[in-house]
Design a protein around this motif. Sequence first.
Motif, short mmCIF file in Angstrom:
data_model
loop_
_atom_site.label_atom_id
_atom_site.label_comp_id
_atom_site.label_asym_id
_atom_site.label_seq_id
_atom_site.Cartn_x
_atom_site.Cartn_y
_atom_site.Cartn_z
N ALA A 2 21.31 8.67 -37.03
CA ALA A 2 21.54 10.10 -36.90
C ALA A 2 22.88 10.36 -36.24
O ALA A 2 23.40 9.55 -35.48
CB ALA A 2 20.42 10.74 -36.09
N ARG A 3 23.45 11.54 -36.54
CA ARG A 3 24.64 12.02 -35.84
C ARG A 3 24.17 12.86 -34.66
O ARG A 3 23.44 13.85 -34.85
CB ARG A 3 25.49 12.87 -36.77
CG ARG A 3 25.96 12.14 -38.02
CD ARG A 3 26.62 13.11 -38.99
NE ARG A 3 25.68 14.17 -39.37
CZ ARG A 3 26.02 15.25 -40.09
NH1 ARG A 3 27.27 15.40 -40.48
NH2 ARG A 3 25.13 16.15 -40.40
N ILE A 4 24.56 12.47 -33.47
CA ILE A 4 24.06 13.14 -32.27
C ILE A 4 25.23 13.65 -31.44
O ILE A 4 26.15 12.89 -31.12
CB ILE A 4 23.19 12.20 -31.43
CG1 ILE A 4 21.99 11.71 -32.25
CG2 ILE A 4 22.71 12.89 -30.15
CD1 ILE A 4 21.10 10.72 -31.54
N HIS A 25 22.55 5.07 -33.37
CA HIS A 25 23.01 6.41 -33.76
C HIS A 25 24.52 6.55 -33.53
O HIS A 25 25.12 5.84 -32.73
CB HIS A 25 22.26 7.47 -32.96
CG HIS A 25 20.78 7.40 -33.13
ND1 HIS A 25 20.15 7.63 -34.34
CD2 HIS A 25 19.78 7.12 -32.24
CE1 HIS A 25 18.84 7.50 -34.19
NE2 HIS A 25 18.60 7.18 -32.93
N ALA A 288 25.81 18.19 -36.53
CA ALA A 288 25.07 17.08 -35.94
C ALA A 288 23.61 17.19 -36.35
O ALA A 288 23.11 18.28 -36.64
CB ALA A 288 25.19 17.10 -34.41
N ASP A 289 22.94 16.05 -36.41
CA ASP A 289 21.51 16.06 -36.72
C ASP A 289 20.68 16.42 -35.50
O ASP A 289 19.60 17.01 -35.62
CB ASP A 289 21.09 14.67 -37.24
CG ASP A 289 21.84 14.29 -38.50
OD1 ASP A 289 21.87 15.12 -39.44
OD2 ASP A 289 22.42 13.19 -38.54
N PHE A 290 21.18 16.06 -34.32
CA PHE A 290 20.49 16.37 -33.07
C PHE A 290 21.54 16.73 -32.03
O PHE A 290 22.68 16.27 -32.08
CB PHE A 290 19.67 15.18 -32.57
CG PHE A 290 18.58 14.75 -33.50
CD1 PHE A 290 17.34 15.37 -33.47
CD2 PHE A 290 18.79 13.73 -34.42
CE1 PHE A 290 16.33 14.98 -34.34
CE2 PHE A 290 17.80 13.33 -35.28
CZ PHE A 290 16.56 13.96 -35.25
#
Length: 433
Positions: A2-4, A25, A288-290
């Motif tokens: 994920a992109r955080i 990540h 961002a994913d998160f």
Amino acid sequence: MARIAVIGAGMGALAAAARLAVAGHRVAVYERTETYGGAVRRVERDGFAFDTGPGLLPLPAVWRDLFVKTGKEPLEACVELVQVDPSARHVFADGSAVTLPNASRAGVVSALEETLGAGAGKRWGDFLVRAREAWDRTRRPLLEEPLWPNWSVLAEREPYPSVPHKRLLRTRRAGTLAEVGAWELRDPRLAALLESHALAYGLDPRVTPASAAVLPYMEHAFGMWYVRGGMRELARAVYERCLARRVEFTFGAEVTRVLEKDGRAAGVELAGGTSRAFGSEGGTEVEADFVVAPGSVAGLSPRGQGEVVSQRGLPSRLTVLLALRGGRPEGTAHRTVVHTDDRDGELESLFGTGSAVPARPTVTVLRPDDPDLTPDTDHEAVTLSAVVPAGAEIREEHVDALVSVAERAVPGLRDRVLWREVRTPADIGGGDR
């Protein structure tokens, strides 16, 4: 993977970034100031060096675990940890003083018994036993397990039946820390010792739950530690661990809003300018994913015009950095707490309706035995600090009050001062955090 996006580069944010990067990540950190560390900052001048934030480490196991989980080098390979002994010296309102050994319940009990009179040490020792029960019940769910989606489960089930629920630090009457001091410790000096642990975190002992007894328990059980060269060295080590895990950092980037898409966080909006994140150049919005938003920045709203929750009115800290002529006397305690002689006045000033700087505050005096902080052995670097309202306007008289109180712990202090620098709540809000 994920992109955080992580908002801020304080110590909690750095730790989260390192762990997320190790998990595979892609992590990018956005910090509004020009450096990392949050409250863990450093001032250097004329060969002197000072920590402007926390000066001691109460639970090094947390950081040891972080370094074990994020790389091959353990914490001790990255910084030099020193156990502080004695843990602290306390100077009370009546002029009595007690020096408490580090990580020794028996030694603390003996010191209190000898200094404060028969029965004082036993009452404090009994209190620590009950405080341990509160610690045993909260340690695993709060520090060692993933956060539960519904925290009400704590009230619905007994997660650790080996710890009797009814034996928590909770008597028939004592529901707050102040009540524990008044009804169980039964000595204003022991009560001041207990309440000072809450006050150090900006908590009002009159309303702080009795379970906050875990604060003095942790100090006595695990000891107090110092990082050679100052706490800023710990921040440096964590930052370098993040870089080793390929965490990306953008400094001077203030996050103004958490972006939302389909009911969930989808990125961050920066205050003007351009940024590079996750391998692509763009404007002020970063996908961002998160989004991880530790600390006070959690007040950023994903809906509408986001704002940071105001910290005005909440406790902050006044810090005075003193460069002194004359070396540090042998046997000097690293930390001395000089307790106020007007406890009710101090608490009312800090937590009452008309918040103000206490006229006679509780002052913490830090005198590290560290040659890296001074130009030579004929000088000493001393830090004074006291809790003050975050919105308080600091005047010269407030700084002088800290120095006057500190002279109870450091006789002749004023005559030794070469120069001093002051860090106010406004400085903290502007970047020291």
